[in-house]
Design a protein around this motif. Structure first.
Motif, PDB file in Angstrom:
ATOM      1  N   UNK A 137      63.804  89.893 112.903  1.00 37.45           N
ATOM      2  CA  UNK A 137      63.823  91.163 113.621  1.00 37.45           C
ATOM      3  C   UNK A 137      63.534  91.016 115.099  1.00 37.45           C
ATOM      4  N   UNK A 138      63.215  89.804 115.550  1.00 38.16           N
ATOM      5  CA  UNK A 138      62.996  89.608 116.987  1.00 38.16           C
ATOM      6  C   UNK A 138      63.231  88.153 117.360  1.00 38.16           C
ATOM      7  N   UNK A 139      63.410  87.932 118.650  1.00 36.61           N
ATOM      8  CA  UNK A 139      63.804  86.616 119.142  1.00 36.61           C
ATOM      9  C   UNK A 139      62.711  85.569 119.048  1.00 36.61           C
ATOM     10  N   UNK A 140      61.528  85.953 118.593  1.00 35.96           N
ATOM     11  CA  UNK A 140      60.434  84.988 118.471  1.00 35.96           C
ATOM     12  C   UNK A 140      60.145  84.650 117.010  1.00 35.96           C
ATOM     13  N   UNK A 141      60.998  85.148 116.146  1.00 33.22           N
ATOM     14  CA  UNK A 141      60.877  84.874 114.712  1.00 33.22           C
ATOM     15  C   UNK A 141      62.108  84.092 114.281  1.00 33.22           C
ATOM     16  N   UNK A 142      61.983  82.799 113.962  1.00 35.64           N
ATOM     17  CA  UNK A 142      63.151  81.992 113.596  1.00 35.64           C
ATOM     18  C   UNK A 142      63.948  82.614 112.453  1.00 35.64           C
ATOM     19  N   UNK A 143      65.263  82.571 112.580  1.00 35.15           N
ATOM     20  CA  UNK A 143      66.149  83.143 111.580  1.00 35.15           C
ATOM     21  C   UNK A 143      67.386  83.718 112.228  1.00 35.15           C
ATOM     22  N   UNK A 144      68.099  84.571 111.505  1.00 31.83           N
ATOM     23  CA  UNK A 144      69.329  85.189 111.992  1.00 31.83           C
ATOM     24  C   UNK A 144      69.043  86.626 112.389  1.00 31.83           C
TER      25      UNK A 144
ATOM     26  N   UNK B  37      68.425 106.495 119.281  1.00 32.14           N
ATOM     27  CA  UNK B  37      67.488 105.378 119.416  1.00 32.14           C
ATOM     28  C   UNK B  37      66.953 104.918 118.063  1.00 32.14           C
ATOM     29  N   UNK B  38      66.800 105.847 117.125  1.00 29.34           N
ATOM     30  CA  UNK B  38      66.262 105.457 115.828  1.00 29.34           C
ATOM     31  C   UNK B  38      67.175 104.452 115.128  1.00 29.34           C
TER      32      UNK B  38
ATOM     33  N   UNK C 264      67.960  98.727 113.414  1.00 31.70           N
ATOM     34  CA  UNK C 264      68.690  97.461 113.486  1.00 31.70           C
ATOM     35  C   UNK C 264      67.767  96.292 113.802  1.00 31.70           C
ATOM     36  N   UNK C 265      66.640  96.599 114.420  1.00 32.53           N
ATOM     37  CA  UNK C 265      65.645  95.569 114.734  1.00 32.53           C
ATOM     38  C   UNK C 265      64.581  95.470 113.646  1.00 32.53           C
ATOM     39  N   UNK C 266      64.772  96.217 112.561  1.00 32.32           N
ATOM     40  CA  UNK C 266      63.810  96.191 111.472  1.00 32.32           C
ATOM     41  C   UNK C 266      62.575  97.012 111.736  1.00 32.32           C
ATOM     42  N   UNK C 267      62.660  97.963 112.658  1.00 33.24           N
ATOM     43  CA  UNK C 267      61.511  98.771 113.040  1.00 33.24           C
ATOM     44  C   UNK C 267      61.721 100.204 112.565  1.00 33.24           C
ATOM     45  N   UNK C 268      61.011 100.600 111.511  1.00 33.52           N
ATOM     46  CA  UNK C 268      61.115 101.954 110.971  1.00 33.52           C
ATOM     47  C   UNK C 268      59.906 102.826 111.303  1.00 33.52           C
TER      48      UNK C 268
END
Length: 472
Positions: free
Chosen positions: A113-120, A372-373, A378-382
Motif C-alpha cells: 500500500x506504500x512505496x516503503x513496503x516491499x511488494x507490488x 478522494x475516497x 487504492x492505497x489500501x486506506x479505508x
C-alpha cells in the motif's frame, strides 16, 4: 591498448546495470564515478521499478502485457515520445526485472500500500499495478548490482570525475580525465541528471525557477549535468527539453518524504480563489499540472486536530515543527477561517464554503467532486477523514517544488546508442538513465518510472556496448 573495452561514466543504478551487463558478455569494464560513493539517485530512492508481465504480477493474478504498458505510457505522454524507443523500453522492463531477481534482488509477491513496503503497488495512474518495490529499497538494488560488479571483475574508481570524451573521426574512443586520455571501444554515459546545476536548470528545465525559494532537490549530489558537456563534444542531440519531475510539496518540506514526513491526511488544497480544486491524493505524476493550472502556488489548509495527529519521527511534518513555523510566521495560523482567509488573501466566503463542503462529505466517505475516497482505497486506506473544524487553522504555501529528476538527456535509440544532431548514430557512445533522453517524458508515468528507465536502459546500453566491442 586500453585495459578496458567499455568505460561507464557513473556508478548509480544505470551505470551499475550497464557495467554488469557488459561484463556478463565478456567485456572488460571500468566504472568512473565522480563522487566518493556509489549508488547515485537510485540508492536514495524507494527502488520502485515499474514493469509489465512480470513473475510478481503473475503470482498475484495481475494480468498485464508490454502492449498495455506501451499504450498507457504513450497516451499519458501524449505521444510526444519516439514510439520505437518506448516500445523497446516497455518490452524490456519485465525481462530486466526478472534479470534483477536472478541476480538476487527480492521483489516480494504480495500487494503493498506504500512505496516503503516491499511488494507490488499502484505506481501511478495505471489501472494495472506495475510498481515493484524491492526489499531494502534503492539500497537493495545498488547492493546486489555492486556484488555482481565485484564478482564480474568490473573495476571501480571513485572520486574520479570524467572531463570529456575522446572523439576521433566521428567515433567516441575513450575519455579524458585528470589530463590523461583513456581509450576504450565504447563509452556509456550514466552520470545522472543536472538537478544540482542552477545554470542547466535555467536552460533545460525553467519550470524549476517558478518554485523560487521553496525549491529543494532530492537527486544525488553528482547530478551536475556532465552528460550535457559530453554531448557537446560529440555533437550529440538532446531530448526531453523542459521536462522533469517536480513533485507538489509544501514549503516546510526539505527532504525526501521518508525523512520529512507527510502532510496531514485531513487537509484541503485551496487555490487563490479560495476554492478546493483537486483530489489531494491523486498520483504525483499528474498533480503538478493541476496545481500549475491553478496559479502554481496554492494553500494546504488543515486544523489543530490534524496537526496533533501528525506522527513522530519525521524532520518536518511533525506537530512541534508545524507549531514552531506557525509561531515564527512562516506558516499561516488563525483562530478562525475568516482570519485565515485574510492572511491567505482569498475570499473568506469561498474558503468557508470549501471547508463546509469538505466537512459535510469527506468524514462520511463521500467526495462527489474529486473522488478522494477512491484514491485512498487504492492505497489500501479505508480510514475516515476528519472534519476541518478545530481552531487554530493553518495554511502552508504549496507548489511543485521537490525536484526529483531531470529529463533532458542525450538522445538515444532503442539500443541506447546516442544520436547526433542529424539523427545518425554516434559510434562508440551510449547513454542511460537521466543522461539518456527520450524515455522519461513530459508526463512522469508514476513511481518506478525513473528507476525502471535507469536499470532497463542501463542493461540495454551494456549489452549494446559489449556487442560493439566484439564487432570492432
Amino acid at each position: 591498448m586500453s585495459d578496458w573495452d567499455v568505460i561507464v561514466i557513473g556508478a548509480g543504478g544505470a551505470g551499475l546495470a550497464a557495467a554488469v551487463s557488459a561484463a556478463e558478455q565478456g567485456s572488460r569494464v571500468a566504472i568512473l564515478e565522480s563522487e566518493k560513493e556509489i549508488g547515485g539517485s537510485t540508492q536514495l530512492s524507494a527502488g520502485m521499478f515499474t514493469a509489465a508481465a512480470t513473475s510478481v504480477q503473475q503470482a498475484l493474478g495481475v494480468e498485464d502485457s508490454p502492449e498495455q504498458f506501451f499504450q498507457h505510457y504513450m497516451d499519458l505522454n501524449q505521444w510526444r515520445l519516439r514510439p520505437g524507443l518506448i516500445k523497446r523500453f516497455c518490452e524490456a522492463s519485465g525481462p530486466t526485472l526478472e534479470w534483477l531477481i536472478g541476480l538476487g534482488v527480492e521483489f516480494p509477491a504480495k500487494f503493498s500500500t506504500n512505496a516503503h513496503d516491499p511488494g507490488l503497488m499502484q505506481a501511478g495512474v495505471e489501472a494495472v499495478w506495475r510498481g515493484h518495490v524491492p526489499k531494502d529499497q534503492g539500497y537493495g538494488l545498488v547492493s546486489v548490482l555492486n556484488q555482481q560488479r565485484l564478482q564480474k571483475g568490473v573495476d571501480l574508481f571513485l572520486d574520479n570525475r570524467v572531463e570529456d570524451l575522446i572523439v576521433q573521426d566521428g567515433r567516441v574512443r575513450g575519455i579524458r580525465m585528470g589530463g590523461e586520455s583513456i581509450e576504450a571501444s565504447s563509452v556509456i554515459v550514466a552520470s545522472g541528471g543536472f538537478a544540482h546545476d542552477s545554470h542547466l536548470r535555467r536552460l533545460y528545465y525553467p519550470e524549476t525557477l517558478e518554485a523560487g525559494e521553496d525549491l529543494f532537490i532530492v537527486a544525488a549530489a553528482g547530478s551536475r549535468g556532465d552528460h550535457i558537456r559530453f554531448g557537446e563534444s560529440a555533437n550529440a542531440a538532446l531530448a526531453g527539453h523542459g521536462q522533469g519531475l517536480l513533485m507538489v510539496t509544501s514549503y516546510i518540506q526539505r527532504l525526501h518524504h521518508w525523512q520529512s514526513g507527510f502532510p496531514p491526511r485531513s487537509r484541503i488544497y485551496v487555490n487563490q480563489s479560495g476554492d478546493r480544486f483537486m483530489n489531494e491524493d491523486i498520483p504525483y505524476a499528474v498533480s503538478p499540472g493541476i496545481v500549475r493550472d491553478n496559479g502554481g502556488n496554492v494553500w494546504n489548509v488543515f486544523d489543530e486536530k490534524a496537526r496533533l495527529a501528525l506522527p513522530e519521527g519525521y524532520a518536518h511534518w511533525n506537530k512541534e515543527r508545524v507549531a514552531e513555523d506557525a509561531a515564527a510566521g512562516r506558516m499561516l495560523m488563525a483562530q478562525s477561517l475568516e482570519e485565515l482567509a485574510a492572511k491567505m488573501h482569498v475570499p473568506p466566503d469561498r474558503l468557508a464554503a470549501a471547508v463546509a463542503r469538505w466537512n459535510e462529505q469527506l468524514p462520511n466517505g463521500e467526495d462527489p467532486d474529486f473522488l478522494r475516497q477512491t484514491s485512498l482505497r487504492n492505497k489500501g486506506d479505508d480510514r475516515p477523514l476528519d472534519a476541518i473544524e478545530q481552531a487554530p487553522f493553518y495554511a502552508a504555501r504549496t507548489c511543485p517544488a521537490e525536484l526529483v529528476c531531470t529529463h533532458t538527456g542525450l538522445a538515444i535509440d532503442a539500443e541506447a546508442r546516442v544520436r547526433d544532431v542529424r539523427g545518425a548514430v554516434i559510434r562508440g557512445l551510449y547513454a542511460a538513465g537521466e543522461a539518456g533522453g527520450g524515455v522519461l517524458g513530459n508526463r512522469y508515468v508514476g513511481g518506478g518510472n525513473s528507476i525502471a528507465n535507469a536499470l532497463t536502459m542501463g542493461r540495454i546500453a551494456g549489452l549494446s556496448a559489449a556487442l560493439d566491442t566484439a564487432a570492432s
